[in-house]
Design an enzyme around this catalytic site. Structure first.
Site, short mmCIF file in Angstrom:
data_model
loop_
_atom_site.label_atom_id
_atom_site.label_comp_id
_atom_site.label_asym_id
_atom_site.label_seq_id
_atom_site.Cartn_x
_atom_site.Cartn_y
_atom_site.Cartn_z
CG HIS A 48 22.97 -13.98 -6.23
ND1 HIS A 48 21.87 -13.39 -5.67
CD2 HIS A 48 22.52 -14.63 -7.33
CE1 HIS A 48 20.79 -13.67 -6.39
NE2 HIS A 48 21.16 -14.43 -7.41
CG ASP B 175 17.63 -14.72 -8.55
OD1 ASP B 175 16.69 -15.05 -9.32
OD2 ASP B 175 18.83 -14.93 -8.82
CB SER C 264 21.66 -14.19 -2.50
OG SER C 264 22.20 -12.96 -2.90
#
Lengths: 274, 191
Positions: B37, B129, B10
């Site tokens: 992401h 996540d 991310s």
């Protein structure tokens, strides 16, 4: 038997039961997404197993209706992939303008974001009056929402940005009226849209089209079912008709790969050869 | 079916993933799938960037792509990437915990398809996540690696993964590359 094997068996039985009892065939749907949607329904019904859901579905049609909505809703947005809509203006519209009357099929229109986006493009390009759009979905409830053209107001900032990126020429807010936290799009945008129930898995061709738009719908199908739907689209396109797929979809794996020329490889616009 | 590595990243992930990929040997026989992401409208940019840093070929996964060894597949922006059998599948289902692609969904589906043949790597990020994903990977017998949080641009994501109790190895980026090369070499001698 391992837990995942047991779950696979339960899923097969559920899909068979749905098919035999309700006539909807989801057996060719891609498994991961299908399973997620089924589990979401299991949770929301307060159940614990796939078999438990099967029991409820067989005895309560309302539960099945709710599952059908789960299966038909794909989260999308207006002017998703703005470059696609620019390509429609630059490459598809000139082709469509050569026809006296244009028929477009939006297959798997879900909640209508794409239908309204395309209707706006056609109006701005002066094609709306001689075009009929057939927006179809497997699910009647989703079609009803599609027809209403009501979307959350909080999305309008993003939609306006993408509308402009897609070559929009007007003020986007002229296309809708705000009512509290929702907006309703100008209903005359869909005057020439026929919303109809159609099941890509089991229904046949119902007209000949100059353009078929089916973006990010077949990603939920397995390869065999994708082939079958591609057969249906090929049959339903006029000669030199255009097929539009999602950015990450391809006709490479299908039986009709050689029957189309690429109109725009990045935008996944294909033109039927003969 | 060759072994698969799934990498989730991310905040700060672009540079972290590039640094790992740069050190992957050209004859490494792992297939690698990356969920990074990012903003939905970054079409193609990540693939170009990573491609410049890797000797392996880097592609954005298309729906139903067959997973081949020695290639890096990137989850397209604004899609979930799933592993189904030996192929990828895409989905535009809603974001999961604000993320699409979701690292959890990639890991969970890959765990089901690859079981012990999977290695999952959680890199830098400012959310959680991947936490649920690594649990699924571990449960299915796969190998789990987290970037050493003290070396991560943002520590929250690898910390979350470690906190789930399902991480086998905690390593800095360069050591992660070494580990992936070791697994890729083992793959070579197996095939």
């Amino acid at each position: 038997m391992a837990r995942s094997d047991l779950e696979a068996l339960e899923l097969r039985l559920l899909l068979d039961a749905v098919y035999q009892h309700y006539g909807y065939d989801f057996r060719g749907y891609a498994r991961t997404s299908l399973k997620r949607r089924i589990w979401r329904r299991i949770m929301e019904e307060g159940l614990e197993t796939v078999s438990g859901l099967q029991e409820r579905i067989l005895h309560d049609p309302d539960v099945f209706e709710r599952l059908l909505v789960d299966f038909s809703i794909n989260v999308t947005s207006m002017f998703r992939d703005p470059t696609f809509f620019s390509a429609v203006r630059d490459k598809v519209v000139p082709v469509l303008k050569t026809y006296p009357f244009v028929r477009i099929w939006i297959a798997g229109c879900s909640t209508g974001e794409e239908t309204y986006s395309l209707a706006i493009v056609l109006r701005e390009e002066g094609l709306a009056d001689r075009t009929r759009i057939y927006a179809t979905d497997i699910n009647g409830e989703v079609l009803r929402r599609s027809k209403e053209g009501v979307f959350p107001v909080e999305r309008m900032k993003d939609y306006t940005r993408d509308y402009l990126k897609a070559g929009g020429r007007e003020s986007f807010s002229d296309y809708y009226k705000t009512y509290g936290d929702v907006v309703r799009f100008d209903p005359t945008l869909v005057d020439n849209v026929v919303f109809a129930q159609h099941n890509l898995v089991s229904d046949s061709s119902f007209n000949e089209f100059n353009l078929i738009v089916c973006r990010n719908v077949m990603i939920y199908f397995d390869r065999a079912l994708q082939d079958k739907v591609h057969e249906l689209f090929y049959e339903s396109l006029v000669r030199f008709g255009i097929l539009a797929l999602g950015h990450k979809e391809t006709i490479r794996f299908t039986g009709h790969a050689d029957d189309y020329a690429e109109l725009d490889s990045h935008e996944k616009l294909y033109r039927r050869l003969a | 079916m060759a072994r698969l590595a799934v990498i989730g990243a991310s905040w700060g992930g672009m540079d972290a993933v590039a640094r790992v990929l740069r050190q992957i040997e050209a004859d490494n026989r792992l297939a690698i799938a990356v969920a990074q992401h990012r903003s939905p409208d970054t079409d193609g940019i990540l693939v170009q960037f990573l491609g410049r840093h890797s000797t392996l070929s880097v592609v954005e996964a298309d729906d139903k792509d067959v997973i081949e060894p020695g290639r890096v597949y990137v989850a397209p922006a604004d899609y979930h990437l799933f592993v189904e059998g030996g192929t990828f599948a895409l989905s535009t289902e809603g974001a999961v915990r604000f993320s699409r692609p979701s690292i959890d969904l990639l890991f969970e589906s890959a765990a089901e398809a690859y079981g012990e043949e999977l290695v999952a790597v959680v890199l830098t990020g400012a959310n959680d996540d991947g936490c649920r994903g690594v649990l699924a990977v571990k449960e299915a017998g796969g190998l789990t690696i987290a970037q050493d949080p003290s070396t991560a641009e943002r520590p929250e994501m690898p910390e979350g993964a470690i906190g789930s109790g399902a991480i086998d190895l905690v390593l800095p980026l360069d050591a992660i590359a070494v580990e992936l090369n070791r697994l890729g070499a083992a793959e070579r001698s197996r095939s």
